[in-house]
Design an enzyme around this catalytic site. Sequence first.
Site, mmCIF file in Angstrom:
data_model
loop_
_atom_site.group_PDB
_atom_site.id
_atom_site.type_symbol
_atom_site.label_atom_id
_atom_site.label_comp_id
_atom_site.label_asym_id
_atom_site.label_seq_id
_atom_site.Cartn_x
_atom_site.Cartn_y
_atom_site.Cartn_z
ATOM 1 N N ARG A 194 0.871 -1.169 0.000
ATOM 2 C CA ARG A 194 0.000 0.000 0.000
ATOM 3 C C ARG A 194 0.909 1.220 0.000
ATOM 4 O O ARG A 194 2.027 1.184 0.539
ATOM 5 C CB ARG A 194 -0.916 0.034 1.233
ATOM 6 N N GLU A 247 -3.749 8.285 -4.782
ATOM 7 C CA GLU A 247 -4.037 7.654 -6.072
ATOM 8 C C GLU A 247 -5.288 8.254 -6.689
ATOM 9 O O GLU A 247 -6.296 8.425 -5.975
ATOM 10 C CB GLU A 247 -4.211 6.130 -5.890
ATOM 11 N N HIS A 278 -1.642 0.874 -9.847
ATOM 12 C CA HIS A 278 -2.253 -0.049 -8.891
ATOM 13 C C HIS A 278 -2.941 -1.212 -9.623
ATOM 14 O O HIS A 278 -4.124 -1.490 -9.408
ATOM 15 C CB HIS A 278 -3.261 0.683 -7.994
#
Length: 311
Positions: free
Chosen positions: A229, A258, A277
């Site tokens: 993460r 993000e 991601h």
Amino acid sequence: MQISHLGIHESVGAVFPPEQLREALSSIDPNVVVVGDDPDELAECDAVVTFAHRDGLLDSGLEWVHSIQAGYDRFPLSEFEDAGIILTNSTGIHGTSVGESVLGMMLSISRRLHVFSRQQADREWNRPDWDEPFTLQHEPVCVVGLGTLGQGIAKRADAIGMHVTGVRRSAESVPHVREVYANDDLHDAISEARFVALATPLTDATEGLMGAAEFEAMREDAYFINVARGKCADQNALISALESAEIAGAALDVFEEEPLPEESPLWEMDEVVVTPHVAAAEIDYYNHIAELVRENVQHIDADEEITNRVV
């Protein structure tokens, strides 16, 4: 508890079409429908499969919520517990996809593929300096976090002949890992690695796990890889380490914010690979989720323990 109406929240569209999962679950007993945030739609459901947390999930009378991600840091666990809602996650299904993604990142860096890809866009024909490319065979990689993701990375790195070490809460042995360090020995573990791959969940203990001191402990020719993460690494400290050449580069799939903001210097760094991601993305993702959900519906019907229960 009985599941007679199962909702597929439209937020799963960030990963795959909700209709794909609905079709894959069509064989189970509950009625399966795609739902949004409409309170009336949610109120009709006994359970919901979702990508994102919505406050409406807590107020809708649901008995069970399943997250299609392994990480559950975005869900308010205490509020789920207070509401008496079971929360399950999708840990255990991402080892292959994330493991292959990290292997691809290391191959891209070692064989300079990321450089050639950028040159192709500009129609440039430039060979790297003789001492830039290297092979991964015998190179040391330290995998920080040896759960499903970390073991997926270790298995593939070991298969191509890399020297794999790892870090976990205890120093118990793990397949495909030559030496396992306890958390307290993190600096020793990463100090000799050419690649440091972070694959931990986000918890209070792992937030900021890789910071200025850790990047300083790494080799100057080392590369940092993050598929955990974004908040597991101090992004400002990473940028500083890259700018000062404390480490050679990075491959990053996750970020503190993000999407990664346009003004981030990470976009412009030659030795940084940025992916949005997607390390776990694959065409069969929805099938893996369907298998987990189907299994837990069966457990619920049989009054058995639920798989991957978080709350």
